[in-house]
Motif scaffolding. Structure first.
Motif, PDB file in Angstrom:
ATOM      1  N   THR A 102      -2.672  -4.925  -7.312  1.00  9.93           N
ATOM      2  CA  THR A 102      -4.056  -5.388  -7.579  1.00  9.93           C
ATOM      3  C   THR A 102      -3.871  -7.082  -7.942  1.00  9.93           C
ATOM      4  O   THR A 102      -4.795  -7.762  -7.439  1.00  9.93           O
ATOM      5  CB  THR A 102      -4.479  -4.708  -9.012  1.00  9.93           C
ATOM      6  OG1 THR A 102      -4.571  -3.237  -8.742  1.00  9.93           O
ATOM      7  CG2 THR A 102      -5.953  -5.042  -9.274  1.00  9.93           C
TER       8      THR A 102
ATOM      9  N   LEU B  56      -3.582  -8.558  -4.488  1.00 14.31           N
ATOM     10  CA  LEU B  56      -4.805  -8.678  -3.817  1.00 14.31           C
ATOM     11  C   LEU B  56      -5.910  -9.825  -4.178  1.00 14.31           C
ATOM     12  O   LEU B  56      -6.382 -10.409  -3.399  1.00 14.31           O
ATOM     13  CB  LEU B  56      -5.595  -7.252  -4.117  1.00 14.31           C
ATOM     14  CG  LEU B  56      -6.637  -7.149  -3.282  1.00 14.31           C
ATOM     15  CD1 LEU B  56      -6.505  -6.944  -1.706  1.00 14.31           C
ATOM     16  CD2 LEU B  56      -7.506  -5.682  -3.736  1.00 14.31           C
TER      17      LEU B  56
ATOM     18  N   ARG C 160      -6.727  -1.981  -0.958  1.00  9.79           N
ATOM     19  CA  ARG C 160      -7.954  -1.892  -1.627  1.00  9.79           C
ATOM     20  C   ARG C 160      -8.253  -0.333  -1.802  1.00  9.79           C
ATOM     21  O   ARG C 160      -8.439  -0.059  -2.881  1.00  9.79           O
ATOM     22  CB  ARG C 160      -8.944  -2.833  -1.522  1.00  9.79           C
ATOM     23  CG  ARG C 160     -10.120  -2.802  -2.580  1.00  9.79           C
ATOM     24  CD  ARG C 160     -11.111  -3.404  -2.044  1.00  9.79           C
ATOM     25  NE  ARG C 160     -12.073  -2.950  -0.847  1.00  9.79           N
ATOM     26  CZ  ARG C 160     -13.328  -3.211  -0.814  1.00  9.79           C
ATOM     27  NH1 ARG C 160     -13.998  -3.948  -1.391  1.00  9.79           N
ATOM     28  NH2 ARG C 160     -14.092  -2.411   0.232  1.00  9.79           N
ATOM     29  N   GLN C 161      -8.319   0.188  -0.537  1.00 14.04           N
ATOM     30  CA  GLN C 161      -8.922   1.477  -0.646  1.00 14.04           C
ATOM     31  C   GLN C 161      -7.656   2.530  -1.614  1.00 14.04           C
ATOM     32  O   GLN C 161      -8.179   3.367  -2.179  1.00 14.04           O
ATOM     33  CB  GLN C 161      -8.904   2.150   0.623  1.00 14.04           C
ATOM     34  CG  GLN C 161     -10.050   1.520   1.331  1.00 14.04           C
ATOM     35  CD  GLN C 161     -10.230   1.758   3.017  1.00 14.04           C
ATOM     36  OE1 GLN C 161      -8.942   2.366   3.545  1.00 14.04           O
ATOM     37  NE2 GLN C 161     -11.226   1.341   3.801  1.00 14.04           N
TER      38      GLN C 161
ATOM     39  N   ASP D  68     -13.211  -7.576  -5.793  1.00 10.64           N
ATOM     40  CA  ASP D  68     -12.410  -6.342  -5.101  1.00 10.64           C
ATOM     41  C   ASP D  68     -11.847  -5.603  -6.373  1.00 10.64           C
ATOM     42  O   ASP D  68     -11.899  -4.360  -6.366  1.00 10.64           O
ATOM     43  CB  ASP D  68     -11.221  -7.013  -4.346  1.00 10.64           C
ATOM     44  CG  ASP D  68     -11.844  -7.415  -2.904  1.00 10.64           C
ATOM     45  OD1 ASP D  68     -12.622  -6.611  -2.456  1.00 10.64           O
ATOM     46  OD2 ASP D  68     -11.081  -8.334  -2.489  1.00 10.64           O
ATOM     47  N   VAL D  69     -11.586  -6.229  -7.385  1.00 10.94           N
ATOM     48  CA  VAL D  69     -11.436  -5.321  -8.644  1.00 10.94           C
ATOM     49  C   VAL D  69     -12.497  -4.656  -8.958  1.00 10.94           C
ATOM     50  O   VAL D  69     -12.206  -3.444  -9.628  1.00 10.94           O
ATOM     51  CB  VAL D  69     -10.776  -6.274  -9.831  1.00 10.94           C
ATOM     52  CG1 VAL D  69     -10.106  -5.324 -11.015  1.00 10.94           C
ATOM     53  CG2 VAL D  69      -9.315  -7.088  -9.130  1.00 10.94           C
TER      54      VAL D  69
ATOM     55  N   TRP E 163     -14.689  -3.366  -7.617  1.00 13.64           N
ATOM     56  CA  TRP E 163     -14.992  -2.271  -6.619  1.00 13.64           C
ATOM     57  C   TRP E 163     -13.959  -1.106  -6.960  1.00 13.64           C
ATOM     58  O   TRP E 163     -14.108   0.142  -7.096  1.00 13.64           O
ATOM     59  CB  TRP E 163     -14.777  -2.512  -4.962  1.00 13.64           C
ATOM     60  CG  TRP E 163     -15.116  -1.682  -4.140  1.00 13.64           C
ATOM     61  CD1 TRP E 163     -16.267  -1.092  -3.520  1.00 13.64           C
ATOM     62  CD2 TRP E 163     -14.104  -0.632  -3.624  1.00 13.64           C
ATOM     63  NE1 TRP E 163     -16.021  -0.053  -2.864  1.00 13.64           N
ATOM     64  CE2 TRP E 163     -14.853   0.198  -2.688  1.00 13.64           C
ATOM     65  CE3 TRP E 163     -12.714  -0.433  -3.851  1.00 13.64           C
ATOM     66  CZ2 TRP E 163     -13.925   1.308  -2.025  1.00 13.64           C
ATOM     67  CZ3 TRP E 163     -11.834   0.608  -3.135  1.00 13.64           C
ATOM     68  CH2 TRP E 163     -12.535   1.315  -2.318  1.00 13.64           C
ATOM     69  N   ILE E 164     -12.660  -1.630  -6.977  1.00 14.90           N
ATOM     70  CA  ILE E 164     -11.394  -0.560  -7.560  1.00 14.90           C
ATOM     71  C   ILE E 164     -11.683   0.194  -8.791  1.00 14.90           C
ATOM     72  O   ILE E 164     -11.582   1.352  -9.038  1.00 14.90           O
ATOM     73  CB  ILE E 164     -10.195  -1.312  -7.550  1.00 14.90           C
ATOM     74  CG1 ILE E 164      -9.666  -1.868  -6.135  1.00 14.90           C
ATOM     75  CG2 ILE E 164      -8.946  -0.558  -8.342  1.00 14.90           C
ATOM     76  CD1 ILE E 164      -8.382  -2.990  -6.152  1.00 14.90           C
TER      77      ILE E 164
ATOM     78  N   ARG F 181      -7.819  -4.265   3.169  1.00 16.83           N
ATOM     79  CA  ARG F 181      -8.760  -3.473   2.763  1.00 16.83           C
ATOM     80  C   ARG F 181      -8.051  -2.095   2.742  1.00 16.83           C
ATOM     81  O   ARG F 181      -8.498  -1.155   1.874  1.00 16.83           O
ATOM     82  CB  ARG F 181      -9.600  -3.163   4.222  1.00 16.83           C
ATOM     83  CG  ARG F 181     -10.703  -4.173   4.580  1.00 16.83           C
ATOM     84  CD  ARG F 181     -12.105  -3.840   5.168  1.00 16.83           C
ATOM     85  NE  ARG F 181     -11.414  -3.460   6.562  1.00 16.83           N
ATOM     86  CZ  ARG F 181     -11.228  -4.008   7.702  1.00 16.83           C
ATOM     87  NH1 ARG F 181     -11.393  -5.271   7.491  1.00 16.83           N
ATOM     88  NH2 ARG F 181     -10.868  -3.473   8.689  1.00 16.83           N
TER      89      ARG F 181
ATOM     90  N   ARG G  40       0.797  -1.302   0.076  1.00 20.17           N
ATOM     91  CA  ARG G  40       0.011  -0.053   0.061  1.00 20.17           C
ATOM     92  C   ARG G  40       0.891   1.308   0.034  1.00 20.17           C
ATOM     93  O   ARG G  40       0.586   2.487  -0.733  1.00 20.17           O
ATOM     94  CB  ARG G  40      -1.004  -0.125   1.129  1.00 20.17           C
ATOM     95  CG  ARG G  40      -1.893   1.058   1.120  1.00 20.17           C
ATOM     96  CD  ARG G  40      -1.647   2.273   2.104  1.00 20.17           C
ATOM     97  NE  ARG G  40      -2.591   3.336   2.132  1.00 20.17           N
ATOM     98  CZ  ARG G  40      -2.079   4.694   2.478  1.00 20.17           C
ATOM     99  NH1 ARG G  40      -0.998   4.838   3.067  1.00 20.17           N
ATOM    100  NH2 ARG G  40      -3.181   5.517   2.414  1.00 20.17           N
TER     101      ARG G  40
ATOM    102  N   ARG H 288      -9.060 -11.257   2.486  1.00 23.18           N
ATOM    103  CA  ARG H 288      -9.499 -10.305   1.701  1.00 23.18           C
ATOM    104  C   ARG H 288     -10.417  -9.030   2.533  1.00 23.18           C
ATOM    105  O   ARG H 288     -10.332  -7.902   2.545  1.00 23.18           O
ATOM    106  CB  ARG H 288     -10.542 -10.514   0.633  1.00 23.18           C
ATOM    107  CG  ARG H 288     -10.097 -11.612  -0.405  1.00 23.18           C
ATOM    108  CD  ARG H 288      -9.451 -10.668  -1.394  1.00 23.18           C
ATOM    109  NE  ARG H 288      -9.030 -11.422  -2.747  1.00 23.18           N
ATOM    110  CZ  ARG H 288      -9.778 -11.461  -3.682  1.00 23.18           C
ATOM    111  NH1 ARG H 288     -10.889 -10.454  -3.889  1.00 23.18           N
ATOM    112  NH2 ARG H 288      -9.638 -11.992  -4.825  1.00 23.18           N
TER     113      ARG H 288
ATOM    114  N   GLY I 246      -8.142   1.997  -4.921  1.00 19.08           N
ATOM    115  CA  GLY I 246      -9.523   2.691  -5.303  1.00 19.08           C
ATOM    116  C   GLY I 246      -9.337   4.109  -5.849  1.00 19.08           C
ATOM    117  O   GLY I 246     -10.407   4.595  -6.568  1.00 19.08           O
TER     118      GLY I 246
END
Length: 228
Positions: free
Chosen positions: A159, A162, A179-180, A210-211, A213-214, A176, A130, A170, A183
């Motif tokens: 990515t 993840l 992922r944020q 998750d992807v 959402w991203i 998280r 991250r 996850r 995003g």
């Protein structure tokens, strides 16, 4: 709020062991935002004694400043190791300090930072990944095509890491957090050099939740929506 010039003069005039109390008193915390101007001054001025004093103090803002100082000096293997360790700190501001320090390093030594974030993008610790994403996805560092390519590559690799996580992991705080960051960081990387960036972005596996959402989050950013 003191100017950067006055803060610099005051820090230079005092013993490093006195830095933590000075920084904490002027940090802007508790509050919504820490004083990033003061953090930058401290990160640039800190020597080994000051970094040790800030870390030993235990306060969040001095530790954040120490993290930024180590990130700024991460061209050395010892400081990179120290910064990498703080990238997994429980305190989000300390982790953010590492990213800020790497960005400061990138202002002067872009190739050094690109090497670091590429290594960290494949680190087994998701918090370290991250920090790699956030550090390189800073518009001022992405003014050339090679720099933008590194940002896209780091986003793509993180990515993939993840996506490769077992379902049970996850929902971990680190996952998280990564992922944020993805995003919004994808949109920064793509906007820096749209043609290759968009090709990589459109190639993301959106059948993964998750992807998906991203991708959705990035498409909401004006800088990316204008390119679609």
């Amino acid at each position: 709020m003191r100017s950067a010039e006055s803060a610099s003069a005051e820090l230079r005039a005092m013993e490093p062991e006195l830095w933590p109390a000075y920084l904490s008193a002027r940090s802007g915390l508790p509050g919504p935002r820490a004083d990033l101007s003061l953090l930058t001054v401290a990160a640039r001025l800190a020597d080994g004694r000051a970094i040790e004093a800030m870390m030993s103090d235990g306060g969040e803002y001095p530790a954040m400043c120490a993290a930024a100082a180590l990130g700024l000096r991460a061209g050395s293997a010892e400081c990179e190791a120290g910064a990498r360790a703080l990238a997994t700190d429980d305190r989000w501001r300390v982790r953010e300090g590492v990213a800020i320090g790497l960005q400061l390093l990138g202002d002067d030594f872009p190739d050094v930072v690109r090497g670091i974030v590429r290594r960290w993008a494949d680190d087994p610790e998701l918090y370290v990944q991250r920090v790699a994403v956030v550090a390189i996805c800073e518009p001022r560092l992405l003014r050339t095509a090679p720099a933008a390519a590194v940002a896209v590559d780091v986003c793509r690799r993180c990515t993939r890491h993840l996506v490769a996580l077992p379902p049970a992991l996850r929902t971990s705080p680190a996952a998280r957090n990564l992922r944020q960051a993805l995003g919004y960081c994808w949109s920064i990387a793509v906007a820096a050099d749209p043609e290759p960036g968009l090709a990589a972005f459109r190639d993301l596996p959106t059948d993964d939740r998750d992807v998906e959402w991203i991708v959705t989050q990035n498409l909401r950013k004006k800088r990316l929506a204008a390119l679609m």
